[in-house]
Design a protein around this motif. Structure first.
Motif, PDB file in Angstrom:
ATOM      1  N   UNK A   1     -34.853 117.956 -32.278  1.00 18.62           N
ATOM      2  CA  UNK A   1     -36.190 118.548 -32.209  1.00 18.62           C
ATOM      3  C   UNK A   1     -36.489 119.049 -30.807  1.00 18.62           C
ATOM      4  N   UNK A   2     -35.936 118.353 -29.817  1.00 18.36           N
ATOM      5  CA  UNK A   2     -36.122 118.799 -28.430  1.00 18.36           C
ATOM      6  C   UNK A   2     -35.397 120.125 -28.237  1.00 18.36           C
TER       7      UNK A   2
ATOM      8  N   UNK B   1     -34.655 122.351 -30.608  1.00 19.46           N
ATOM      9  CA  UNK B   1     -35.320 123.391 -31.398  1.00 19.46           C
ATOM     10  C   UNK B   1     -36.450 124.050 -30.630  1.00 19.46           C
ATOM     11  N   UNK B   2     -37.165 123.269 -29.840  1.00 21.43           N
ATOM     12  CA  UNK B   2     -38.326 123.828 -29.144  1.00 21.43           C
ATOM     13  C   UNK B   2     -37.903 124.914 -28.169  1.00 21.43           C
TER      14      UNK B   2
ATOM     15  N   UNK C   1     -36.146 127.447 -28.622  1.00 17.14           N
ATOM     16  CA  UNK C   1     -36.324 128.821 -29.085  1.00 17.14           C
ATOM     17  C   UNK C   1     -37.664 129.048 -29.752  1.00 17.14           C
ATOM     18  N   UNK C   2     -38.557 128.091 -29.626  1.00 12.83           N
ATOM     19  CA  UNK C   2     -39.922 128.313 -30.056  1.00 12.83           C
ATOM     20  C   UNK C   2     -40.786 128.755 -28.885  1.00 12.83           C
TER      21      UNK C   2
ATOM     22  N   UNK D   1     -41.139 134.161 -25.510  1.00 17.68           N
ATOM     23  CA  UNK D   1     -39.996 135.076 -25.560  1.00 17.68           C
ATOM     24  C   UNK D   1     -39.550 135.529 -24.176  1.00 17.68           C
TER      25      UNK D   1
ATOM     26  N   UNK E   1     -30.152 131.150 -38.130  1.00 20.34           N
ATOM     27  CA  UNK E   1     -30.948 132.368 -38.204  1.00 20.34           C
ATOM     28  C   UNK E   1     -30.180 133.457 -38.947  1.00 20.34           C
TER      29      UNK E   1
ATOM     30  N   UNK F   1     -37.436 116.219 -37.367  1.00 22.13           N
ATOM     31  CA  UNK F   1     -38.123 117.132 -38.280  1.00 22.13           C
ATOM     32  C   UNK F   1     -37.234 118.331 -38.614  1.00 22.13           C
TER      33      UNK F   1
ATOM     34  N   UNK G   1     -39.816 131.782 -38.912  1.00 23.80           N
ATOM     35  CA  UNK G   1     -39.862 131.465 -37.489  1.00 23.80           C
ATOM     36  C   UNK G   1     -38.802 130.471 -37.049  1.00 23.80           C
ATOM     37  N   UNK G   2     -38.279 129.696 -37.992  1.00 20.59           N
ATOM     38  CA  UNK G   2     -37.298 128.686 -37.590  1.00 20.59           C
ATOM     39  C   UNK G   2     -36.523 128.186 -38.788  1.00 20.59           C
TER      40      UNK G   2
ATOM     41  N   UNK H   1     -43.308 117.936 -32.523  1.00 23.84           N
ATOM     42  CA  UNK H   1     -42.575 119.096 -33.014  1.00 23.84           C
ATOM     43  C   UNK H   1     -43.369 120.322 -32.635  1.00 23.84           C
ATOM     44  N   UNK H   2     -42.678 121.437 -32.458  1.00 27.23           N
ATOM     45  CA  UNK H   2     -43.395 122.644 -32.043  1.00 27.23           C
ATOM     46  C   UNK H   2     -44.423 123.043 -33.098  1.00 27.23           C
ATOM     47  N   UNK H   3     -43.959 123.138 -34.335  1.00 30.55           N
ATOM     48  CA  UNK H   3     -44.873 123.539 -35.415  1.00 30.55           C
ATOM     49  C   UNK H   3     -45.520 122.311 -36.034  1.00 30.55           C
TER      50      UNK H   3
ATOM     51  N   UNK I   1     -41.503 118.847 -26.582  1.00 28.56           N
ATOM     52  CA  UNK I   1     -41.271 118.182 -27.873  1.00 28.56           C
ATOM     53  C   UNK I   1     -40.497 116.884 -27.666  1.00 28.56           C
TER      54      UNK I   1
ATOM     55  N   UNK J   1     -47.402 132.724 -31.318  1.00 27.84           N
ATOM     56  CA  UNK J   1     -46.258 132.171 -32.051  1.00 27.84           C
ATOM     57  C   UNK J   1     -45.960 132.975 -33.307  1.00 27.84           C
TER      58      UNK J   1
END
Lengths: 190, 390
Positions: A59-60, A62-63, A65-66, A69, A79, B42, B71-72, B131-133, B159, B315
């Motif tokens: 989860x760390x 994943x963030x 690429x959240x 940009x 993806x 998650x 988005x993911x 979590x981001x979302x 996160x 986002x």
């Protein structure tokens, strides 16, 4: 190409590192812990990250690429929508690949396939090991039960095993279970 | 014939409806076999649901929206026909942060906001979220922005998986967090942090977790899906009943679920929290809600609120297309179809103005006994889901 492997199981990580080496990729960094993961990845600056899906560090990761940009960020293999079979195989095997922007997805596919096959092989090995351990433990249990029966009933080994077998059949249980009951009972009664 | 339904969950108090569904026999009575699997992340739950390794999952409310918006994670169409709980989160701050900002533990959040606004820390304060979302992420941003905190300059969001929040505080990786119970109380008991605010005080009726399913699976298993929702409603009602609190906390304390002392878990169920390592206490009304006030209903307006916030922070875009995707994700029509036959009380509408209710208010419903709210936002504003696209 620099690859980071995040795997909490060092034995498995080593096999991946070796396999990557055979495939001509020598620049591999293995991370066994996920402390300050994002920071360390920024320092190492890999082209791709392979991660054990059981790792809470996911989860760390994943963030990354959240985020905005503006920042150069990893893009998950997942993806690539066209490769549903690959994605499923990877998730089932328990490994994920994150690709940094700029690295062509075609270059990561063989690496992910390699990781998937190693993860699956490792899982098979683990399963075999578990079965062998369980079988060995059962063997020991049955031997102990035979010993107890031989002593208490004054019978020989073959007769003791027959007793175990007959009891198992009449009670519709496994021999190992009957053996366990005998061992436990003997401990209590002594 | 029992249909096996594999469900992933994260160890949090709000996995309760799923645990109750299985352990108290509601699923079995409906002819369903539930297999619950505890996950470490998650992302994993999201991916396994998307590729079909799970039939249903414990999800953070914004997660199915993020998946459907592309988005993911792997592409999939996820449906959220049921809300598992409202709120149940806390905002905690580490002792060093409280000391640096001169905040006496046990006092309200104003001093923290003040410290953040004026940048007294001398660097961005780092807040951990699961979590981001996540609802936590959007509630935190909402709360701070409403108080005039410049989020770009004063705050960094990181996160951190819920069970690792306390370690992250101790290691100095984060200064504060917003996390689901019991992980906030866990940090307090460990002497690492003080609880400064609850999510319920940011948005009184925030949907926290939802049940996510693949639309494909639901279409192929309409009857089983309906049975699942009916059994789940019974589980939510059981979990919300104060009479079952002790039993529920004992159930959740099992190693297969949270593996933590029942007393720790009971705090969230009762809304009676220990705020500081020194023992300051507070009771929060409707801290964590499983059923009452149409809590399980997947309001389209809640989904649109998340989209509104996602677009606010860059986002996701707020367009007619993304609104349509989001409207389809929270699925009140599926909820109605499943629960109408068993006489459940259903609200007359599928969306509402969010934040308008100060107190429990009678609302139009099928059986005429429904109360909604309170659902106030911390800044008193309301969100109208009908607001046109800018």
């Amino acid at each position: 190409m620099r690859i980071v492997v995040i795997d909490l199981q060092p034995d498995r990580a080593r096999t991946i590192e070796a396999a990557l080496g055979e495939a001509g990729i020598d620049d591999v960094v293995v991370l066994a812990q996920t402390d300050r993961l994002v920071e360390r990845l920024a320092e190492i600056d890999p082209d791709a990250v392979l991660i054990d899906l059981e790792s809470p560090g996911r989860d760390m990761l994943e963030q990354m690429f959240d985020l905005s940009r503006r920042v150069r960020r990893p893009v998950a293999m997942f993806v690539d929508e066209s490769d549903a079979a690959s994605i499923t195989a990877a998730v089932e095997a328990g490994v994920g690949a994150y690709v940094v922007n700029g690295l062509r997805k075609e270059r990561i596919k063989p690496i992910l396939d390699l990781a998937v096959s190693r993860f699956n092989a490792f899982a098979r090995l683990q399963a075999e090991l578990e079965m062998t351990k369980a079988a060995l433990a059962e063997r020991k249990l049955i031997d102990r039960a035979k010993g107890i029966l031989m002593k208490m009933k004054g019978i020989d080994e073959e007769e003791a095993y027959t007793v175990l077998r007959r009891t198992a059949m009449s009670q519709n249980r496994r021999i190992a279970e009957i053996a366990q009951s005998i061992v436990i009972a003997a401990e209590i009664l002594n | 014939m029992t249909v096996p339904i594999r469900i992933g969950f994260i160890p949090l108090v709000d996995c309760a409806p799923l645990v109750v569904l299985h352990e108290m026999g509601f699923a079995r009575e409906a002819g369903l076999e539930i297999v619950l699997t505890r996950e470490a992340s998650w992302s994993n739950i999201r991916d396994k649901l998307a590729v079909g390794l799970y039939e249903a999952s414990h999800l953070l409310a914004p997660m199915p929206l993020a998946t459907n918006l592309g988005l993911a994670g792997p592409r999939a169409e996820i449906v959220a026909p049921y809300v598992l709980n409202l709120n149940g989160d806390v905002v905690g701050a580490a002792e060093p942060l409280l000391a640096a900002l001169d905040i006496a533990p046990g006092t309200g959040p104003e001093a923290l906001l003040d410290g953040l606004r004026t940048g007294r820390l001398g660097r961005p304060a780092v807040f951990g979220v699961p979590f981001f979302f996540s609802t936590h992420h959007y509630l935190l941003r909402y709360w701070m922005a409403a108080a005039g905190v410049d989020l770009d300059a004063r705050v960094r969001i990181e996160v951190i998986p819920p069970p690792l929040m306390t370690d992250a505080i101790r290691a100095g990786v984060i200064d504060a967090f917003m996390v689901g119970e019991p992980w906030g109380s866990f940090a307090v008991d460990a002497g690492a942090a003080a609880i400064v605010l609850t999510g319920a005080e940011i948005w009184k009726a925030a949907p926290e977790k939802v049940l996510g399913l693949r639309r494909e699976w639901m279409s192929d298993h309409e009857e089983e899906a309906a049975q699942l929702l009916r059994a789940l409603l019974r589980a939510s009602q059981w979990a919300d009943n104060p009479v079952n609190r002790v039993t529920l906390s004992e159930l959740l304390s099992r190693d297969a679920y949270l593996g933590l002392p029942a007393e720790l878990l009971e705090r969230a169920l009762a809304g009676t929290l220990t705020l500081t390592p020194r023992g300051h206490q507070a009771t929060i009304e409707r801290f964590l809600v499983f059923d009452t006030g149409a809590a399980t209903f997947p309001w389209r307006s809640q989904a649109l609120w998340f989209l509104d916030q996602m677009s606010r922070w860059g986002h996701a875009p707020d367009t007619a297309t993304t609104r349509e995707v989001v409207r389809r994700t929270f699925a009140p029509e599926i909820y109605r179809a499943a629960l109408s036959p068993v006489g459940a009380d259903l609200p007359a509408a599928n969306a509402k103005v969010e934040g308008a209710l100060e107190a429990p208010t009678p609302a139009a419903s099928r059986n005429g006994r429904m109360f909604l709210g309170p659902d106030r936002f911390c800044d008193g504003r309301v969100f109208d889901p009908e607001t046109p696209v800018a």
